[in-house]
Scaffold this motif. Structure first.
Motif, mmCIF file in Angstrom:
data_model
loop_
_atom_site.group_PDB
_atom_site.id
_atom_site.type_symbol
_atom_site.label_atom_id
_atom_site.label_comp_id
_atom_site.label_asym_id
_atom_site.label_seq_id
_atom_site.Cartn_x
_atom_site.Cartn_y
_atom_site.Cartn_z
ATOM 1 N N ARG A 79 0.834 -1.207 0.000
ATOM 2 C CA ARG A 79 0.000 0.000 0.000
ATOM 3 C C ARG A 79 0.870 1.258 0.000
ATOM 4 O O ARG A 79 0.607 2.210 -0.731
ATOM 5 C CB ARG A 79 -0.907 -0.026 1.229
ATOM 6 C CG ARG A 79 -1.742 1.204 1.371
ATOM 7 C CD ARG A 79 -3.054 0.921 2.084
ATOM 8 N NE ARG A 79 -4.007 0.269 1.205
ATOM 9 C CZ ARG A 79 -5.110 -0.346 1.621
ATOM 10 N NH1 ARG A 79 -5.381 -0.428 2.907
ATOM 11 N NH2 ARG A 79 -5.929 -0.904 0.766
ATOM 12 N N ARG A 131 -20.719 -3.312 4.276
ATOM 13 C CA ARG A 131 -19.526 -3.085 5.106
ATOM 14 C C ARG A 131 -19.840 -3.346 6.581
ATOM 15 O O ARG A 131 -19.049 -3.968 7.289
ATOM 16 C CB ARG A 131 -19.097 -1.621 4.919
ATOM 17 C CG ARG A 131 -17.741 -1.312 5.440
ATOM 18 C CD ARG A 131 -16.690 -1.366 4.326
ATOM 19 N NE ARG A 131 -15.401 -0.939 4.885
ATOM 20 C CZ ARG A 131 -14.548 -1.792 5.454
ATOM 21 N NH1 ARG A 131 -14.796 -3.063 5.468
ATOM 22 N NH2 ARG A 131 -13.408 -1.329 5.982
ATOM 23 N N ALA A 156 -13.107 1.139 12.132
ATOM 24 C CA ALA A 156 -13.414 1.211 10.698
ATOM 25 C C ALA A 156 -13.775 2.641 10.304
ATOM 26 O O ALA A 156 -14.675 3.231 10.873
ATOM 27 C CB ALA A 156 -14.576 0.274 10.381
ATOM 28 N N LYS A 172 -7.176 4.070 -0.471
ATOM 29 C CA LYS A 172 -8.394 3.315 -0.129
ATOM 30 C C LYS A 172 -8.835 3.773 1.261
ATOM 31 O O LYS A 172 -8.724 3.010 2.235
ATOM 32 C CB LYS A 172 -8.056 1.815 -0.143
ATOM 33 C CG LYS A 172 -9.250 0.915 -0.193
ATOM 34 C CD LYS A 172 -9.716 0.621 -1.626
ATOM 35 C CE LYS A 172 -10.907 -0.325 -1.565
ATOM 36 N NZ LYS A 172 -11.445 -0.677 -2.888
ATOM 37 N N GLU A 209 -11.442 4.084 3.010
ATOM 38 C CA GLU A 209 -12.347 3.362 3.887
ATOM 39 C C GLU A 209 -11.721 2.107 4.484
ATOM 40 O O GLU A 209 -12.294 1.486 5.358
ATOM 41 C CB GLU A 209 -13.659 3.027 3.163
ATOM 42 C CG GLU A 209 -13.527 1.964 2.087
ATOM 43 C CD GLU A 209 -14.869 1.612 1.476
ATOM 44 O OE1 GLU A 209 -15.255 2.305 0.547
ATOM 45 O OE2 GLU A 209 -15.522 0.680 1.947
ATOM 46 N N GLU A 210 -10.515 1.761 4.038
ATOM 47 C CA GLU A 210 -9.819 0.629 4.662
ATOM 48 C C GLU A 210 -8.663 1.108 5.531
ATOM 49 O O GLU A 210 -7.948 0.292 6.112
ATOM 50 C CB GLU A 210 -9.292 -0.312 3.567
ATOM 51 C CG GLU A 210 -10.414 -1.009 2.829
ATOM 52 C CD GLU A 210 -9.905 -1.882 1.675
ATOM 53 O OE1 GLU A 210 -8.673 -2.018 1.523
ATOM 54 O OE2 GLU A 210 -10.755 -2.411 0.936
#
Lengths: 345, 345, 345, 345
Positions: A109, B20, B51, A302, A304-305
């Motif tokens: 990443r 999700r 999260a 990314k 949301e991760e």
């Protein structure tokens, strides 16, 4: 220094203050007004700063006239300092463009993010291996493994790397891998840590604390300079405010205020200052227009991760757009994004 | 947790959020309104806190409904905790009266102060050996020599002792001498230090940071409790405010606010909160009236010679007066100043 | 709207809330979680905003999801509004450049200032005839005589004029002379005054109060729009902060934040925001870079003789320099300083 | 007044300042230091406050030594003022206990609330007929009809009445019905309104603005006193803070700070300061312990039906409990709740 006496101060009390000032090797100049008596103190103010003159009966207020920071002050060093971070210059007309994820999560990443931000014009790669998190249950970072990844990825793309150090005991470890230490806002007055990086030879990115005045920030920089390390870059990243519409309150006026008082460069971090991706680009431009020597932006491919602060990261394509705008604005103002070091190979 | 979608969120985006949430092992409950769609999330919120749901396209806001602190919460421990510091109780109707100089300067001076504050009703002796100072040029404390003096003087008068620790590496050293650690306001989010005292067996006095919300304070306490040490006393010592008439802004409402949320005791420190000797007594009484479990006041017998913060110290005779008023107020409210441990001799 | 119940809410209490919501003609959607029950309320939230749901036993919190301002919101009017002030446009790519002295002092002085700022690019002339002063002993303005001077000088140079109105009873008088009302920061929540200018047909420059959130500012604008006057320009002029290094705290992020929520233009006032001539130019540029629709700057040709706020005024030559920089920055961003109305003569 | 010159000030600039001070009829005393030159100004500072000395080239700072408020200052009137409101005393050892609903909603409801609060010890009845509401769509009050109800109910129970006036044009109307004007926080710097009540003969309850310093509050009081009305009671009702856990930030230290600077009484309003019924009682006690001359609490017998601010009102039985505690605390401190006027009948 000026000592203002209370209206009801007695002659005896005034004399006691005069004696005390003289005992410190300084010269008191007395002005008796119809309303108040004031004493101007001539001489090296530093000697008197340790003396609690306010505690003397009859004293109403003590007003310093010299700045309490010395090495950091513009007077000590009238020219703007240029800090070199692995060949990238910050200050004196050169902008540092620090970009990368909040936390280092994996080599794959970080590699993807580094590649994209370099292509967009970033010249310094950031990523956290030790994360200061409000909650003990939140992700705390990869530690040394993260530092190794950061080093490898930085080397692969020729980007010097910046990472946070949270504890004096880890300064040696972080120094092995990083080109620049970051001191986070929550540690801006962790004086043990400031002294520790002050004894290092690597540059330091010092973020302003959420309740720190501009002078507090300069005093914390002074801790580092007074230990011998003058390679300090300041960072405005938002202070505490009453409006929850932004995560913090971006104090853009701190940029020119610092430049008036100090020779050290100051950059802005609109990611933490606003906590909102939609406000990062306009605040980044505002910072540069106000004179900032660089911009620190969190980028994630990314969000949301993301294991930390994903909601405030820009996407690589958003970063590319704002980096281009920053470059054009800098040019208009007669400045430029610092080039990378020439690699002799 | 409640997820609020943007007015313009697409069905696809909403479905992505639902997926999700389910992938995290939680149950989403969808309510489609004429204006907005909201998703109630049922299940253990802790799982979802890591999260970054806000980063998902279409999400407008995420509102947590569970407190993010667990061990610290009143729900986890409905009864008020009583913390025992060398036999002195704080909480549950017992007041801790912490008094002493800002910095330990000499055994003779500390002895004189300890003798007087004990006679006035103090039950805990404070004094700094490691001092966090805004300026690197200010007095930094006596270090271990100071700790030894503090221990000897405390033992001489039967007063348990409290002193600040500024660095995780010094926790072991301070623990040898002190009955209670103090974590200062500037280190309230020094998470490495919080974890270190969390692994100790000595009680901790945790001061609220100048830009910390009440929830931030409880989260920092959670760091200590989550490491196994539940002997934590919180302290309201003033937050950052806009009116320079006081050094800090004494947030007395934090006292009952904390008591509603947490079982931990909370005391007040009007010395740092106001920075003005004339305001210390009324603010001390205000704190006790609001429900504080103790009062921390700096006392010095010669303020104008103090090496640190002399201007905000009370004189021993001023301390005697306010301590007497506190005792009478506590009695009116059905509480009492904790007695010292019975010494079997 | 989302109603969050307390963990200990009884079934009876929950039913009471449900009944209450239905009695208001709205539909409650109940989600019972393991930890908390939440009720989503579907329907026109405005109807429920007047109901004190938080006062119902068992209710922990009420979270609105619709903005409480309607006419002001971007949703009500997706396109950016362009406000016309005597032919000068503010918003939608046009910048208003408001300049002039804090107070109108004499026709001669105002004439000299007007001539110079017009030559530098200003398109609106300001000057106070009624001055809100913290002290009753400070200069309070020339009153109607000042309005007459302002009108004459504005007409002489073809510059529309802006001036402050402090009292609802004076709206008619000020309207006779001015092209635009200014509502000062201290009157941002003087609702009687807001309603009065809302019934006028002249545009209004509404300054943000020192403790107003962005939503508070939009709610105050809503007072004006709800009376029928939609010609409102907002102004960020600094809010209250803890660092006395600037007079106020320039919240530049409010500019893009307002633009996301509302169709109204927003300009910046770096004179009041910083109170320091040296910080006005960088903060003016920061505001424009962040998207501001104009800049309000105080200019005086003899600051040391100014009857109000002289210390924060720019000299005409300083104004000329920053106005030129603003024009170039605006051009880079695809915007422009509004031209004056074409005078057919 | 002390004028501090910049380090780089030239002799010519210094001379210009000296000349300017002399031209104002004051005596400058020059002290040339190694680092800075300072000029002490002897004479009536009021004359110089209108002169923008900071605007003179070479001047770094101007430090006043006289308070800018005169009639309000403790120096002007060393004894504590006692304000008489329809026979009820506030100040000088007497506590005013102001209670009632936020808004007057009907005679029946106000009657029920008045009866209960009088039985609990309240000595002044409050109720709003003109309501300053953030939203133009919220309930704005009953107007004159409400004033009539307030007057009748007050008379029925022998309670003097307090109500808010929001506009200078309504001062005459409100004066007909009320025993005391209230100036709300949002109007604390509505100088036209302050002057208008200053010309009235009725006492004024002046609430501190949300961004007002203690000195700002005293300056606003000075507006009233300078018009001839010295019957002013100040009120601390919470200022703007960064922690949303309370509606405002209750600055209890302002109570003793005001008492040191001014002879005017100051009361506390824990209803608005906290916005939370559970925090009102502890904060009310804190205020009295800190020296407040009274307590203002909103009481409603059916909060969930209240047309304004229901969620922060105490129930009559909750008010009875805290009023009893306040009486006992006052007694401990040698003060007492003021009796009502003796009614000759």
């Amino acid at each position: 220094m000026i000592i203002i006496l209370k209206p009801e101060a007695t002659d005896e009390q005034i004399q006691h203050v005069v004696d005390r000032v003289e005992s410190l090797g300084l010269s008191p100049h007395l002005s008796r007004g119809t309303y108040r008596t004031i004493i101007g103190v001539i001489g090296d103010e530093a000697r008197i700063q340790v003396a609690p003159l306010r505690a003397i009966p009859g004293v109403a207020d003590v007003v310093p006239v010299q700045p309490p920071y010395k090495l950091t002050s513009r007077e000590a060093h009238p020219e703007a300092s240029i800090i070199d971070v692995g060949g990238v210059k910050i200050g004196g007309g050169y902008l540092g463009m620090i970009a990368g994820p909040c936390a280092i999560e994996s080599e794959e990443r970080l590699d993807a993010i580094a590649r994209s931000v370099k292509a967009s014009g970033a010249n310094l790669l950031r990523g956290g291996a030790f994360k200061p998190r409000t909650s003990p249950y939140a992700y705390q970072g990869m530690g040394e493994e993260g530092l190794k990844i950061l080093r490898r990825v930085g080397d692969r793309y020729g980007l010097p790397v910046v990472t946070e150090v949270m504890d004096a005991a880890k300064v040696g470890l972080v120094e092995e891998y990083a080109d620049m230490f970051q001191i986070g806002a929550r540690n801006m007055q962790n004086f043990v840590l400031l002294s520790a990086v002050g004894r290092s030879s690597k540059p330091v990115l010092l973020k302003r604390g959420m309740s720190a005045t501009v002078v507090d920030l300069l005093m914390s920089a002074e801790y580092i300079l007074s230990e011998g390390n003058s390679q300090v870059v300041l960072c405005e990243r938002g202070i505490k405010g009453f409006d929850s519409i932004t995560r913090n309150l971006f104090d853009v006026a701190a940029v020119p205020a610092v430049k008036g008082l100090s020779h050290l460069p100051i950059i802005v971090d609109p990611s933490h200052a606003t906590g909102r991706p939609d406000l990062i680009p306009p605040c980044a431009l505002a910072g540069v227009a106000a004179g900032a020597d660089g911009v620190h932006i969190e980028v994630h491919n990314k969000p949301e991760e993301a294991l930390s602060d994903g909601a405030q990261a820009l996407l690589p394509e958003q970063y590319a757009e704002i980096a281009g705008q920053i470059a054009r604005l800098a040019e208009l103002m007669g400045r430029r994004i610092s080039p990378l070091a020439e690699t002799t190979a």
